[in-house]
Write a protein that holds these residues in place. Sequence first.
Motif, PDB file in Angstrom:
ATOM      1  N   GLN A  43       0.827  -1.206   0.000  1.00 64.31           N
ATOM      2  CA  GLN A  43       0.000   0.000   0.000  1.00 64.31           C
ATOM      3  C   GLN A  43       0.860   1.254   0.000  1.00 64.31           C
ATOM      4  O   GLN A  43       0.591   2.216  -0.717  1.00 64.31           O
ATOM      5  N   SER A  44       1.916   1.232   0.821  1.00 63.84           N
ATOM      6  CA  SER A  44       2.807   2.394   0.918  1.00 63.84           C
ATOM      7  C   SER A  44       3.523   2.644  -0.401  1.00 63.84           C
ATOM      8  O   SER A  44       3.676   3.794  -0.836  1.00 63.84           O
ATOM      9  N   ALA A  45       3.973   1.567  -1.053  1.00 60.01           N
ATOM     10  CA  ALA A  45       4.668   1.719  -2.330  1.00 60.01           C
ATOM     11  C   ALA A  45       3.765   2.356  -3.375  1.00 60.01           C
ATOM     12  O   ALA A  45       4.239   3.060  -4.284  1.00 60.01           O
ATOM     13  N   LEU A  46       2.459   2.143  -3.249  1.00 57.54           N
ATOM     14  CA  LEU A  46       1.507   2.654  -4.231  1.00 57.54           C
ATOM     15  C   LEU A  46       0.936   4.011  -3.859  1.00 57.54           C
ATOM     16  O   LEU A  46       0.012   4.495  -4.498  1.00 57.54           O
ATOM     17  N   GLY A  47       1.503   4.629  -2.800  1.00 58.68           N
ATOM     18  CA  GLY A  47       1.122   6.015  -2.512  1.00 58.68           C
ATOM     19  C   GLY A  47       0.522   6.286  -1.162  1.00 58.68           C
ATOM     20  O   GLY A  47       0.256   7.445  -0.832  1.00 58.68           O
TER      21      GLY A  47
END
Length: 555
Positions: A43-47
């Motif tokens: 989730q963090s990698a996607l924003g």
Amino acid sequence: MLINLHVKNLALIEETEVDFTDHLNILTGETGAGKSILIGSIQSALGAKIPKDMIRYGCDSALIELIFHTKSQAVQKKMEEFEIPFEDGEIIISRRITNNRVINKVNDISITISRLKELSPLLLDLSGQHENQLLLKPQNHLKIIDSYHRSVIAPVKEKTASLYHEYQELQKKLSEQNMGEEQRIREMEFLKYEIQEIEEAQLRPGEDESLETEYQKVSHAKEILSDCAAVHEVTAGQNGCVGDLIGSAVQRLYTVSNLDAEARGLTEQLQTIDSLLNDFNRELSSYIDSMEFDGEQFAEIEERLNLINHLKAKYGDSIEKIQKYHDNSVEKYEKLSNYEEYISEIKRELSKVKEKLDIQCERLTALRKEAAIPLTKLIKEALLDLNFLDVVFEIAFEQSEHYSALGKDNVCFMISTNPGQAVRPLHEIASGGELSRIMLAIKSILADEENIETLIFDEIDTGISGRTAQKVSERLAYIAKKRQVIAITHLPQIAAMADSHYLIEKTSDANSTISNIYPLSEEESVKELARMLGGVKITEAVLQNAREMRALAKQ
């Protein structure tokens, strides 16, 4: 699909890397092993927002990297829009987190967080543990319908939103004009004074800058004259000035050059210097003559600058802004002069926009109701597959009295899960396990519609067990035939369906705790199923049961 996940120095993860495969990828592990951290990293990698305390203790930075391979035309179009290189369908998303900043990159090109959030939904859909709760809010039901047949509904929806904002602006403008006759006259007199003040100044573009330059020159005329006179004395004055010294030197070199031809070049250079100095002295004399101080001129410049600066303080910090203020004031004055006609014009325009907005809202409602028919059927079929044996599912529409950017529709999912029970709003009767299955059904349908290549489910098995769990596992396997599915689960019925099975494991020593993920072989997968079935003590009977469960799943 998502090919690879690489995480370094994030929470309990020191460094881990995992390669995902086609179809159904299952992640299992003990409670607290770090499954949520792993999903959170995606989730963090996607924003998603990354708290600073997520950086592993003792480290300066953390890294999350995702590698995708996609054939999606929508993704390709978005990459071209962002001017990011895109070859062979590969996309590498990385986010490096430090205590001071987060660096986002796609295919090694820095990208803003807003653009990353635009790209992410085209690559995968992630259903977190709490997303099921979104179904409890009827306003989200409208979003689901709009996502279904998005290509048809979206253009009408955008037009409706545009007209709604235009309608709002006209209403605001009309409400702002609600003034009495006395107030209108006062406003007109004030505007007239401001307009007249600006017009009498007769401002010219760039005038302030040229006046400021002239002011600086005139106000420092005495210092300029004094310094220039001193220079002139040095270069062309009496008592051994530079000009005399160079002239004498030229004469001496001229004598030398008559005796030695090699000195002629030096003589010519010095003669050039002497000539340049004479030209300089003539120009300096002219400049000094032009620098006569005119007290009257200085007073005029100062007065003009004071007037311009006074207007800047009232109407804008540049002549261009003052002129714009003047033009706006003239426009307001003309409107107030013809106040009744102006109000009537706003009302006429408002009526026209309202008529257009009504038409668009009706079109939007018709499209939504049209989409609701097949969507209702598909959701019901999916729910039957998910062990809702006597389910009735409907989508109810109501018209709001007020407009919004979404139109005038209020939508609510209605459901009955027991025979003889009347349909009621979903949020009034659905349990946690029912919500998770309904969300699974909806996600699978929308994924088909939007052509999403990867679906991630974080604990989709919440609140279910037994035969229902088996049905959910079969549904996941069915979805995974057409796309990549990554699911975290605590249930052996779902884990047994895995095409690729991964174990998330936490290890500790006296100094640290680390979470890791690694793929399981067939035998290791059976042992993990046995652990999920049997708890602390794994007997041969439990192992045999796990093997049978795995064999049945493969069928």
